[in-house]
Design an enzyme around this catalytic site. Structure first.
Site, PDB file in Angstrom:
ATOM      1  N   ARG A 115       0.852  -1.180   0.000  1.00 40.30           N
ATOM      2  CA  ARG A 115       0.000   0.000   0.000  1.00 40.30           C
ATOM      3  C   ARG A 115       0.896   1.242   0.000  1.00 40.30           C
ATOM      4  O   ARG A 115       2.104   1.127   0.143  1.00 40.30           O
ATOM      5  CB  ARG A 115      -0.967  -0.014   1.200  1.00 40.30           C
ATOM      6  CG  ARG A 115      -0.216  -0.377   2.462  1.00 40.30           C
ATOM      7  CD  ARG A 115      -0.515   0.412   3.645  1.00 40.30           C
ATOM      8  NE  ARG A 115      -0.408   1.817   3.482  1.00 40.30           N
ATOM      9  CZ  ARG A 115       0.745   2.510   3.583  1.00 40.30           C
ATOM     10  NH1 ARG A 115       1.903   1.891   3.800  1.00 40.30           N
ATOM     11  NH2 ARG A 115       0.755   3.814   3.456  1.00 40.30           N
ATOM     12  N   GLY A 116       0.250   2.402  -0.174  1.00 38.43           N
ATOM     13  CA  GLY A 116       1.019   3.634  -0.322  1.00 38.43           C
ATOM     14  C   GLY A 116       1.214   3.865  -1.815  1.00 38.43           C
ATOM     15  O   GLY A 116       1.617   2.943  -2.542  1.00 38.43           O
ATOM     16  N   ALA A 117       0.922   5.095  -2.269  1.00 39.89           N
ATOM     17  CA  ALA A 117       0.801   5.342  -3.713  1.00 39.89           C
ATOM     18  C   ALA A 117       2.032   4.904  -4.530  1.00 39.89           C
ATOM     19  O   ALA A 117       1.896   4.106  -5.473  1.00 39.89           O
ATOM     20  CB  ALA A 117       0.462   6.811  -3.944  1.00 39.89           C
ATOM     21  N   ARG A 155      -7.531  -0.526  -6.989  1.00 38.41           N
ATOM     22  CA  ARG A 155      -7.808   0.607  -6.090  1.00 38.41           C
ATOM     23  C   ARG A 155      -7.900   1.869  -6.962  1.00 38.41           C
ATOM     24  O   ARG A 155      -7.045   2.083  -7.816  1.00 38.41           O
ATOM     25  CB  ARG A 155      -6.701   0.766  -5.023  1.00 38.41           C
ATOM     26  CG  ARG A 155      -6.611  -0.438  -4.082  1.00 38.41           C
ATOM     27  CD  ARG A 155      -5.699  -0.159  -2.894  1.00 38.41           C
ATOM     28  NE  ARG A 155      -6.313   0.734  -1.937  1.00 38.41           N
ATOM     29  CZ  ARG A 155      -5.657   1.306  -0.913  1.00 38.41           C
ATOM     30  NH1 ARG A 155      -4.376   1.090  -0.762  1.00 38.41           N
ATOM     31  NH2 ARG A 155      -6.288   2.091  -0.074  1.00 38.41           N
ATOM     32  N   GLN A 169      -2.358   2.760   9.770  1.00 40.32           N
ATOM     33  CA  GLN A 169      -1.060   2.832   9.083  1.00 40.32           C
ATOM     34  C   GLN A 169      -0.035   3.618   9.902  1.00 40.32           C
ATOM     35  O   GLN A 169       1.156   3.345   9.821  1.00 40.32           O
ATOM     36  CB  GLN A 169      -1.222   3.492   7.704  1.00 40.32           C
ATOM     37  CG  GLN A 169      -1.929   2.643   6.668  1.00 40.32           C
ATOM     38  CD  GLN A 169      -3.412   2.922   6.618  1.00 40.32           C
ATOM     39  OE1 GLN A 169      -4.021   3.293   7.616  1.00 40.32           O
ATOM     40  NE2 GLN A 169      -4.019   2.740   5.468  1.00 40.32           N
ATOM     41  N   ASP A 198      -1.914  10.762  -2.497  1.00 39.87           N
ATOM     42  CA  ASP A 198      -2.312   9.695  -3.423  1.00 39.87           C
ATOM     43  C   ASP A 198      -2.602  10.226  -4.811  1.00 39.87           C
ATOM     44  O   ASP A 198      -2.457   9.518  -5.804  1.00 39.87           O
ATOM     45  CB  ASP A 198      -3.527   8.945  -2.875  1.00 39.87           C
ATOM     46  CG  ASP A 198      -3.060   7.971  -1.814  1.00 39.87           C
ATOM     47  OD1 ASP A 198      -2.891   8.396  -0.657  1.00 39.87           O
ATOM     48  OD2 ASP A 198      -2.798   6.803  -2.158  1.00 39.87           O
ATOM     49  N   ASN A 203      -5.394  12.381  -0.047  1.00 42.18           N
ATOM     50  CA  ASN A 203      -4.497  11.583   0.804  1.00 42.18           C
ATOM     51  C   ASN A 203      -5.367  10.880   1.834  1.00 42.18           C
ATOM     52  O   ASN A 203      -6.599  11.056   1.858  1.00 42.18           O
ATOM     53  CB  ASN A 203      -3.433  12.485   1.462  1.00 42.18           C
ATOM     54  CG  ASN A 203      -2.333  11.659   2.123  1.00 42.18           C
ATOM     55  OD1 ASN A 203      -1.784  10.735   1.526  1.00 42.18           O
ATOM     56  ND2 ASN A 203      -2.021  11.948   3.368  1.00 42.18           N
ATOM     57  N   LYS A 204      -4.740  10.087   2.662  1.00 39.99           N
ATOM     58  CA  LYS A 204      -5.462   9.264   3.630  1.00 39.99           C
ATOM     59  C   LYS A 204      -6.531  10.059   4.376  1.00 39.99           C
ATOM     60  O   LYS A 204      -6.309  11.212   4.759  1.00 39.99           O
ATOM     61  CB  LYS A 204      -4.443   8.669   4.612  1.00 39.99           C
ATOM     62  CG  LYS A 204      -4.989   7.776   5.701  1.00 39.99           C
ATOM     63  CD  LYS A 204      -5.879   6.665   5.196  1.00 39.99           C
ATOM     64  CE  LYS A 204      -5.259   5.801   4.136  1.00 39.99           C
ATOM     65  NZ  LYS A 204      -6.249   4.986   3.377  1.00 39.99           N
TER      66      LYS A 204
HETATM   67  O1  MRU Z   1      -4.727   3.305   1.869  1.00 39.39           O
HETATM   68  P1  MRU Z   1      -3.241   3.492   1.827  1.00 39.39           P
HETATM   69  O2  MRU Z   1      -2.545   2.999   3.053  1.00 39.39           O
HETATM   70  O3  MRU Z   1      -2.642   2.957   0.545  1.00 39.39           O
HETATM   71  O4  MRU Z   1      -3.056   5.064   1.792  1.00 39.39           O
HETATM   72  C1  MRU Z   1      -1.775   5.593   1.758  1.00 39.39           C
HETATM   73  C2  MRU Z   1      -1.730   7.054   1.928  1.00 39.39           C
HETATM   74  O5  MRU Z   1      -2.720   7.730   2.022  1.00 39.39           O
HETATM   75  C3  MRU Z   1      -0.361   7.672   1.888  1.00 39.39           C
HETATM   76  O6  MRU Z   1      -0.327   8.828   2.666  1.00 39.39           O
HETATM   77  C4  MRU Z   1      -0.041   8.048   0.447  1.00 39.39           C
HETATM   78  O7  MRU Z   1      -0.220   6.959  -0.413  1.00 39.39           O
HETATM   79  C5  MRU Z   1       1.327   8.554   0.303  1.00 39.39           C
HETATM   80  S1  MRU Z   1       2.496   7.250   0.316  1.00 39.39           S
HETATM   81  C6  MRU Z   1       4.016   7.908   0.067  1.00 39.39           C
END
Ligand code: MRU
Length: 337
Positions: free
Chosen positions: A55-57, A89, A187, A228, A238-239
């Site tokens: 996970r994470g963009a 996603r 997270q 994201d 973002n999250k």
């Molecule tokens: O749902 P996730 O855990 O994939 O969401 C991740 C985030 O929101 C991060 O802040 C974002 O992807 C930046 S990662 C460098």
């Protein structure tokens, strides 16, 4: 990143390719277990993205690139495999950047594995440069707030929001990081706290609803988060919970930075209203560490992201330096393709 396995410190990345398989540190098991998940084909890569093993963009983008590479190596239907990966996603732009990059390269006759390596190296290089660009924003003695996990786990290595923090600490600056727990998937508590703790960076975990209190008391000097998807005008998905941190930061006169590589920018969208927001299962809200925490049969809503309007964002930390939102359209000429 430093990972401790059976008492031994190892340098690892969160995603890599080995003997045609895509390997991931299984992020569902952290912080207590370091397990490796092995995806043998694009279907298993799609599974890993959908179920947040990765996970994470930027890390999702790299996983997607490797999944398309596997489809090429295995002589599979590229269109079918890439459509499957795209469907996992909807919000992180990197997923689409990674797939499109690979399709272009393979169509042009490039070797799939080499093309995926090119993409991964570009992501790693961007994160390193984001660290260098952002480090100067962090002063000796700064107390920093971050939300979710925008570290090495989310980006293969270094991180986006965590890259300047790592570097500032490495240069000997006295810093302290407040880590939002990041309900519902934690997270912050599970991943960011684990990364910072492994590196020995001073930090404290706080409940998601505590940051306003700390901002009001002067305990937070700067906020740095990841992204994201960033649109042309600078609106940033973002999250979930990021938006309210940004509004609180403005209310308290605290600078609010978004750190992201160009792979996260969507130059085809003018503003945040067009960003698709993933809504995940209500079970993630209704259950906490495997236990139901609400009355049976109650409904829940679970948007995974929110959009912070550009007006709350002080600047964007990119591999091309720290820029304001007016400079975003001009960054397009550097976008990976
Ligand atoms: O749902 P996730 O855990 O994939 O969401 C991740 C985030 O929101 C991060 O802040 C974002 O992807 C930046 S990662 C460098």
């Amino acid at each position: 990143m430093k990972v401790i396995i059976d008492g031994i410190i190892k340098e690892m990345q969160s995603v890599w390719m080995e003997d045609g398989n895509v390997k991931f540190i299984d992020q569902r098991q952290l912080p207590h277990e370091v397990e490796i998940f092995c995806a043998r084909d694009p279907e298993e890569v799609a599974f890993a993205i959908r179920h947040m093993i990765v996970r994470g963009a930027p890390a999702i983008g790299v996983a997607a690139a490797y999944g398309v590479a596997q489809a090429g190596i295995q002589n599979r239907d590229l269109k079918q495999a890439s459509n499957l990966i795209r469907s996992t996603r909807p919000t992180a732009q990197d997923l689409f950047t990674g797939v499109d990059f690979m399709l272009e390269r393979i169509k042009a006759g490039n070797d799939p594995k080499m093309a995926a390596s090119e993409y991964v190296n570009a992501v790693l290089d961007s994160c390193r440069k984001i660290g260098e660009a952002g480090e100067s924003l962090i002063n000796n003695g700064h107390k920093i707030l971050t939300h979710c996990n925008a570290g090495a786990l989310a980006t293969v290595d270094f991180g986006t929001a965590l890259a300047p923090i790592r570097l500032a600490f490495g240069k000997g600056k006295y810093i302290f990081v407040y880590v939002d727990e990041t309900r519902p998937r934690l997270q912050g508590a599970r991943l960011t706290a684990w990364e910072l703790f492994s590196e020995g960076i001073p930090c404290a975990l706080i409940a998601d609803n505590a940051s306003g209190h700390f901002m009001q008391r002067g305990d937070i000097d700067i906020v740095i988060v990841g992204a994201d998807r960033i649109t042309q005008n600078g609106d940033t998905a973002n999250k979930i919970g990021t938006y309210e941190k940004a509004v609180l930061a403005r209310e308290n006169g605290i600078p609010f930075y978004v750190a992201a590589p160009l792979t996260t920018f969507d130059f085809s969208i003018m503003d945040g209203r067009a960003i698709p927001i993933e809504e995940r299962s209500e079970d993630e809200v209704l259950n906490f560490t495997g236990k139901m925490i609400a009355p049976s049969n109650i409904k829940a809503r679970n948007p995974a992201f929110d959009v912070t309007p550009a007006r709350y964002i002080t600047a964007y930390i990119t591999e091309y330096g720290v820029v304001d939102n007016k400079a975003i359209p001009d960054l397009k000429k550097h976008a990976i393709s």
